[in-house]
Each structure stands twice: as structure tokens, then as C-alpha cells.
Enzyme design. Structure first.
Site, PDB file in Angstrom:
ATOM      1  N   THR A   1       1.101  -1.180   0.000  1.00 45.94           N
ATOM      2  CA  THR A   1       0.037   0.022   0.157  1.00 45.94           C
ATOM      3  C   THR A   1       0.948   1.347  -0.180  1.00 45.94           C
ATOM      4  O   THR A   1       0.494   2.424  -0.625  1.00 45.94           O
ATOM      5  CB  THR A   1      -0.737   0.007   1.406  1.00 45.94           C
TER       6      THR A   1
ATOM      7  N   GLU B   1      -4.314  -4.949  -5.214  1.00 47.80           N
ATOM      8  CA  GLU B   1      -4.963  -6.510  -5.290  1.00 47.80           C
ATOM      9  C   GLU B   1      -5.293  -6.952  -6.485  1.00 47.80           C
ATOM     10  O   GLU B   1      -6.299  -7.558  -6.552  1.00 47.80           O
ATOM     11  CB  GLU B   1      -6.133  -6.468  -4.142  1.00 47.80           C
TER      12      GLU B   1
ATOM     13  N   GLN C   1      -1.557 -14.638  -2.569  1.00 41.74           N
ATOM     14  CA  GLN C   1      -2.677 -14.313  -1.741  1.00 41.74           C
ATOM     15  C   GLN C   1      -3.789 -14.204  -2.542  1.00 41.74           C
ATOM     16  O   GLN C   1      -4.978 -13.454  -1.853  1.00 41.74           O
ATOM     17  CB  GLN C   1      -2.342 -13.055  -0.881  1.00 41.74           C
TER      18      GLN C   1
ATOM     19  N   ARG D   1      -0.108 -13.064   8.604  1.00 43.24           N
ATOM     20  CA  ARG D   1      -0.867 -12.150   9.343  1.00 43.24           C
ATOM     21  C   ARG D   1       0.035 -11.607  10.936  1.00 43.24           C
ATOM     22  O   ARG D   1      -0.209 -10.685  11.603  1.00 43.24           O
ATOM     23  CB  ARG D   1      -2.122 -12.438  10.062  1.00 43.24           C
TER      24      ARG D   1
END
Length: 734
Positions: free
Chosen positions: A35, A219, A249, A593
Site C-alpha cells: 500500500t 490487489e 494471496q 498475519r
DNA sequence: CGCACGTGGTTTTTT
DNA sequence: ACCACGTGCG
């Protein structure tokens, strides 16, 4: 200026951000600053004078991600982002369609159907067309229509070689006609209609191609075919498409995402070199090593290896529980410990494969007095009372909206029964008009309803948005209806009243935040941003969520629960092509995560669909290198597990086929688990082989003890499964 | 019309 | 176990 933007970036990040005007694919691993790269590139381009904010189109999948991008951008650059095209695919398409509603053949105030609205529209249509809901389940029809559109296909373009599919295509075609008549579009229609607008109207297409010099996509691995076509159309021949994504992902193939778009992009746009962001700034080494080892089992990867300059850190902690309840109890203990070590609850996440698993965890957390937040529940704008209120507003604005009319014509009840509604629908069909127009010519209660809608519309014409809603709540009878609830429904009704009040607040906020504060705009907002709308971000509470909803987030400590074959990887995934690989990517997402500590747990038995089921440890756990794992309970090995035949291990209804189950026996050194009370010390543990005078040989598969009435469930080789009270049954351990 | 009860299904989800 | 949906009765 540039130097401050670029400081603290690694060479690959810097390279990506400063690429010249050309299309690019950035393969950005988990925690690699994806990001940041995306937003910094926008800031870089603007501050460099390469493009004005006007010339940027940045696309994300969720409103949350779009908001995050805007927030970061405003922090970097002193610009007004309002004129910028940053948003979700749906949001941006909506914006374009509103600007060119005539060319798109839509009414100016077209409304957006969310999935629920779409489903009821389909059910209604199927009834009118006399389509058998048994043979053609409405949900299946819904996904048929949506996925066709997401492939870029209209009804007349869908290949149908059998009568069954042909019928579905007929419904599809009729459904689109109905939507057009009623002035509504569903989610996938927003995209398809916008795509068609651009492809058919050269002037509009060229206008936007001229404008958007730089298109950036987040994404990218989650884009479907239609979204990619849309991007390609906008990019044209000369513009730069800057796509950031991670094939490892990709976890949304099940809803049409096409990872293949990544390869196609490199072909279609002649991408010279794919830039890989492989340095991970999030996790300690052992966590990353585990993730890498796991994902290396997948075929067809674009290839990428995450690394970190951090040290190894802690080993991954593995816990084998006797039951799901025991698993939850273990987690609670560990959380207490973490808390006492000063870790905030909000830095801890409990992840699971399916939502049903949250229940047991929640129960344990409530008993322990630990605060938590479950993500992914019912959304604010999807609540019944909110939908009802919005339906009044929609109908007031667009009387063609049959969906809205049907939702509220008898809510609150005003004596218009199913029969009357059916007659109304038939009459409308005869006259070839929408329900509202036919209703206006009816008499009695139905025309009273029409009068109500008209009076609501007339009385609120000049009012600001929050007051419109307030007026509707009071005069539609909604407020009164919920106020009059008594007895068991009282509490629920009070909550609904609160939500209705919250809707007025949301409208007030909306008016403050948006230039266009029209009712249409607010209704669009309600459909497109069904909204987190959850308070309590600042509270220190645990995060409970599915692995899917954890994508993009990070936590100090993560518990991945329910690591059992059949559950994670999920049973149903094994039927689908590439299903297991997608499950593995899901596990990869889960592992990555965690920043510092990762727990992996599984249970020998758990309550599933109302009955106890027995699973064996997830194959994914076995794919992790031994050296990275610290087994809190004794390590499961192939040698010390029992295999039961399916016939013995299953006693569910319906005779559904079941797999063979393997139980790993509990060893005496085990510190925790083994059920409750008596079971902890007694020889009657899950996996124990036993002998019974009458039933013969068997294996204990369940233990239940409440004080003196301890019972065990035994699967006998000959006699099948029995629950036996230990007090009476003469069992011997073998 | 509205409630009570029975039945079937049950992976993941954003817009 | 739990929820959503459909049918049948008062």
C-alpha cells in the site's frame, strides 16, 4: 520533495515508485509495503508534475482500502483528493454511469440492488415466469447471472447447450429486462454496464483514456475477467496500468477472481520486467520461513520468496486439543498470559476457516471476561429495519422500484395480504406497468398505501436529508410499529429503533462529508458501502474473524484455530479444481498475519452441524518444517495414530459418506486438555482402546463428564457407536 | 394476517 | 446447533 517521499524505501520499492510512464506489474509479498508503494507512487507522480491529481485513477476492492489510500495520500501531499478518482471498481463505475446516465440508458436516479435485493428480485421474477424453484434454486440462479456478467457476458452470449441452461438463460434475460424496467442495477451490472458504455461510445472512452494517464490497481490478483477488461479499455494503448498484487494471496477464485490476469497483463501490456517486493517488514523469521515452506507446495506460482532482516524470533506454538471446547480454553489461558505480559488485546487475532467456529471461542471468551469483536456479521445497511426505511425512501424517489414497493406495501402491516399483492402483480402484468401505477388505480387499502407514499414525498420535498428520513420514520408507521412491540420482541425492537435513529445520524454525517447530499446519493452510498459502521475501534478488544477477512491486516499474535483436515483445508475445496491450492494460499495468508507470535491449534473432536465429528490434524500443519514448531502437546506422528473405518466413525443422519478418521492418542505427559474434570486424570480418554463384555473391542471417541455422571462414547468394531455411563459399563482398557 | 412449528442446509465474501 | 424459510392453523 521527492527525496523525502522516497526516504526509507528499499531499492525495489523505489524502483516501482519511480518507474517511468509504462505499465508494470508489482509482485508484492505479504507485509512488503504494498500500500505504501501504491500511494507513494501517486504522490511521486503528482509532486513530480508528471500528472495532475485529475489524471489519476486508483482502484481497490474495498471501501476500506480506498479510504486508507486517500488518508495516506493526504498525509503525504497537501492536495484535495475530492476530485481524484480513487475508489472501488463499483464505486468508480457508478460514478461514470451517473455522469453518463443517458448514454448508458439508465434513469438519472437509478438505484443499486445489493445481493439481498437481487435475490428477492430473482425470486419474484421466477414466480412470475413459473420457474420451478426446486429445480432452479434462486441462489444458484443468482450466482449464474452474476458470474455470467462478471465474465462480461449478457444472456444472449452465454453458451447453452442443454435445456436446463437454456432455461436459466431465459431467466437471466428476463431478469435484466425487469431491472431495466424498474430502473435498478445490481453490483455486477454496474461493472458490465460501465464496460459496455466505454466500449460502445468512442467519445466517452476517448475522453477517459485521455484523462487517466495513470491507472493504479491494488490487489490485482483478485480482479475478475470483466474488471480486467474494463481496466484494459480505460488504459487504451498509451496509458500506464500499474498493478500491484500477490498471486500467493489469491483467495477469491471461488467468486470469480482470475489470477491468470497477472500473466495476461504482462502479455497484453508488454510488461518488461516484473518488480518483486520480497522484503517483509512484518514478521519474524520463523513465521516467514513457515509461510514460505507451506506455499512452496503450490504449483503454478509466479515465484517469489519473502525474506526478512529480522531474526528468527519465537517458534510457532502448536497445540492439540481433545475437543473444540478444550481448544478454546487453551486459547483463553494463553491470552490471559499474553495480557499479563502487556500485550494489548487488540493486537491479538483469533482466526478460523468458517464463521461457525467463532461460537465456541466466543463462549469461552465471555466466560473469561475477555472483550472481543467479531468481524463479518450483519452489516448496518443490511439490517431489516434499515432496509425497510430505505425502501420507503427509494419508492418515494422512484415509483418504478417494484422491489422496494413489495418490501413495504404491508410493512408495517396495513391489511394488504398475500392474495391482494398477487392480484396487484397480475394486474400490473396485464397492464404492462409497474406495481405502483397499477396500485394507484386500485381502491381501498392499496390506494391508501399509494397515497401514503405520495404524501411522504410531497411533505419532504424541501427538507434536508436527515429530516426526510426522520419524517419517513415517523409517518410511515415504522417507529410506531417497533415501539408497540412487547414481550420477547421488546429488546429486539428497541435495538431496531436505535438503529433507525443511527440511520438519521449517518445521514447527518453524510451531508457534512459530501458535496452531493441528495437522497439519490445517500441511497447509493447505502448500497455501495453497506459499511463497517462498527464503533469501538479504539476499544482494546480481541479480533475474531475468518482467515478471508484477515487479509491485509496484521497482529502481534495470531491464533490459527481448527487446523483439521476437512475444516482447514475445507472438505468442499477438494472437489474443486485447484481448490486445495487456494486453501493453501488461505493458510499462507493466515500465517503471514502474525508479526511476533503464532499459535496453531487443532482439536480431535468438535461439534459440527449439531453432532460431534472427529478429524485429524490438517495436512497444512504437516507441511511446516519440524524445526520451526514447538509442540505444546506431544507431537502427532503417523505411527501413534489410530485409523477407524468410516462405518464405525460415523453415525450421522442421512447416511452421508464420511472419510476415515485418524485419532492421535493422548500421551500421559500431556499437560492440558483431555476434556473436563474426571477425564483429565482417568484412563478414559479419546483414542483409548477398550473392551466391553457385550460389544467387544472399540475406541473411545468422546468423553463427557459432569460430576459423577461421566460418560464415554465408544466406537465398537462390531456394535458401532455407543454412549456408555462409566459407573455401570464394565469397560477395560486394552 | 400472523404466529407456531417443521424442514433442510450448513466455506470462504465484497460490492 | 443454529438459522432461514415454508406451510398450516387460529
Amino acid at each position: 520533495m521527492n527525496s523525502s517521499l522516497l526516504s526509507g524505501l528499499n531499492p525495489e520499492q523505489r524502483q516501482a515508485i519511480t518507474l517511468p510512464h509504462q505499465s508494470a506489474l508489482i509482485l508484492a509479498g505479504a507485509g512488503s509495503g504494498k500500500t505504501r508503494v501504491l500511494t507513494t507512487r501517486i504522490a511521486y507522480l503528482i509532486s513530480n508534475g508528471a500528472v495532475s491529481p485529475h489524471g489519476i485513477l486508483a482502484v481497490t476492492f474495498t471501501n476500506k482500502a480506498a479510504k486508507e489510500m486517500v488518508t495516506r495520500l493526504t498525509a503525504m501531499l497537501p492536495i484535495n483528493t475530492r476530485g481524484m478518482w480513487i475508489g472501488t471498481f463499483h464505486g468508480l463505475c457508478n460514478r461514470m454511469l451517473r455522469a453518463h446516465f443517458r448514454e448508458a440508458n439508465l434513469p438519472q436516479a437509478f438505484q443499486i440492488l445489493d445481493s439481498g435485493d437481487q435475490l428477492s428480485a430473482i425470486k419474484r421474477l421466477m414466480k412470475a415466469m413459473n420457474v420451478d424453484g426446486e429445480k432452479f434454486p434462486p441462489r444458484e440462479m443468482q450466482s449464474f447471472i452474476s458470474s455470467s456478467k462478471e465474465q462480461g457476458l449478457r444472456a444472449n452470449e452465454v453458451e447453452a447447450y442443454d435445456p436446463y441452461t437454456r432455461r436459466k438463460v431465459e431467466v437471466f434475460a428476463e431478469y435484466d429486462t425487469q431491472c431495466q424496467r424498474e430502473g435498478v442495477v445490481d453490483f455486477s451490472e454496474l461493472l458490465l454496464r460501465c464496460y459496455e458504455l466505454l466500449s460502445r461510445n468512442a467519445a466517452i472512452r476517448e475522453h477517459y483514456q485521455e484523462r487517466f494517464k495513470h491507472i493504479l490497481v491494488d490487489e490485482f490478483q483478485d480482479t475478475n475477467k470483466l474488471q480486467y477488461q474494463w481496466l484494459r479499455l480505460l488504459a487504451g494503448k498509451n496509458n500506464s496500468l500499474f498493478a500491484v498484487g500477490d498471486d500467493d494471496q489469491s483467495i477469491y477464485a471461488f467468486r470469480g477472481a482470475n489470477v491468470g490476469n497477472m500473466q495476461e497483463l504482462t502479455r497484453d501490456f508488454h510488461v518488461q520486467n516484473v518488480i518483486k517486493l520480497e522484503q517483509n517488514y512484518r514478521s519474524h523469521g520463523n513465521i516467514l520461513d513457515a509461510a514460505n515452506a507451506l506455499i512452496s507446495n503450490n504449483r503454478n506460482r509466479l515465484g517469489k520468496n519473502l525474506w526478512t532482516s529480522e531474526n528468527g524470533g519465537e517458534l510457532l506454538r502448536v497445540y492439540e486439543a481433545a475437543t473444540d471446547v478444550d481448544e478454546a480454553a487453551f486459547i483463553v489461558d494463553e491470552i490471559r498470559q499474553l495480557k499479563s505480559e502487556g500485550i494489548n488485546l487488540k493486537e491479538i487475532a483469533l482466526l478460523y476457516r468458517s464463521n461457525a467456529q467463532s461460537r465456541v471461542l466466543e463462549h469461552a471468551l465471555v466466560s473469561a471476561g475477555l472483550s472481543y469483536r467479531v468481524y463479518g456479521g450483519l452489516r448496518f445497511f443490511e439490517r431489516q429495519e434499515i432496509k425497510h426505511t430505505l425502501a420507503y425512501l427509494r419508492l418515494m424517489q422512484n415509483t418504478d422500484d417494484d422491489n422496494a414497493l413489495l418490501r413495504i406495501i404491508n410493512f408495517p402491516t396495513r391489511g394488504i395480504g398475500a392474495r391482494s399483492i398477487e392480484q396487484l402483480q397480475e394486474a400490473a402484468k396485464q397492464n404492462n406497468t409497474v406495481l405502483f401505477d397499477t396500485a394507484a388505480r386500485a381502491g381501498g387499502k392499496i390506494s391508501a398505501f399509494v397515497a401514503l407514499i405520495e404524501s411522504l414525498r410531497d411533505a419532504t420535498r424541501e427538507l434536508p436529508l436527515p429530516e426526510i428520513i426522520d419524517h419517513v420514520l415517523e409517518h410511515s408507521g415504522l417507529t410506531a410499529h417497533y415501539q408497540n412491540e412487547t414481550g420477547v420482541k421488546k429488546r429486539e425492537a428497541e435495538e431496531r429503533l436505535e438503529n433507525m435513529n443511527e440511520l438519521v445520524n449517518a445521514a447527518t454525517l453524510f451531508v457534512h462529508e459530501n458535496e452531493d447530499d441528495s437522497l439519490t446519493s445517500f441511497l447509493t452510498h447505502a448500497s455501495l458501502e453497506a459499511g463497517e459502521h462498527q464503533a469501538g475501534d479504539q476499544d482494546d478488544a480481541l479480533h475474531l474473524m475468518t482467515v478471508h477477512s484477515a487479509k491485509g491486516l496484521e497482529f502481534h499474535t495470531v491464533f490459527i484455530t481448527g487446523l483439521e483436515d476437512g475444516l482447514f483445508p475445507h472438505q468442499n475445496s477438494q472437489r474443486e479444481d485447484g481448490g486445495l491450492d487456494e486453501e493453501r494460499r488461505l493458510m499462507y495468508v493466515a500465517i503471514t498475519r502474525a508479526r511476533r507470535r503464532l499459535y496453531l491449534s487443532f482439536a480431535q473432536s468438535r461439534m459440527l452441524h449439531g453432532q460431534v465429528s472427529y478429524g485429524m490434524v490438517s495436512s497444512f500443519l504437516r507441511e511446516l518444517p519440524d524445526g520451526l514448531l514447538h509442540w505444546i502437546t506431544p507431537r502427532v506422528t503417523a505411527q501413534n495414530s489410530y485409523t477407524l473405518s468410516p462405518a464405525l466413525s460415523h453415525q450421522g443422519r442421512g447416511g452421508a459418506a464420511s472419510e476415515a478418521y485418524v485419532y492421535s492418542p493422548l500421551s500421559p505427559e500431556r499437560e492440558r486438555g483431555g476434556g473436563e474434570g474426571a477425564a483429565r486424570q482417568s484412563p478414559w480418554r479419546i483414542g483409548q482402546r477398550v473392551f466391553h463384555q457385550k460389544f467387544g473391542e472399540g475406541v473411545i471417541v468422546g468423553v463427557e463428564s459432569s460430576g459423577a455422571d461421566a460418560r464415554v462414547q465408544v466406537n465398537f468394531k462390531r456394535a458401532g457407536s455407543k454412549w456408555l455411563a462409566l459407573e455401570y459399563a464394565k469397560l477395560t482398557a486394552v
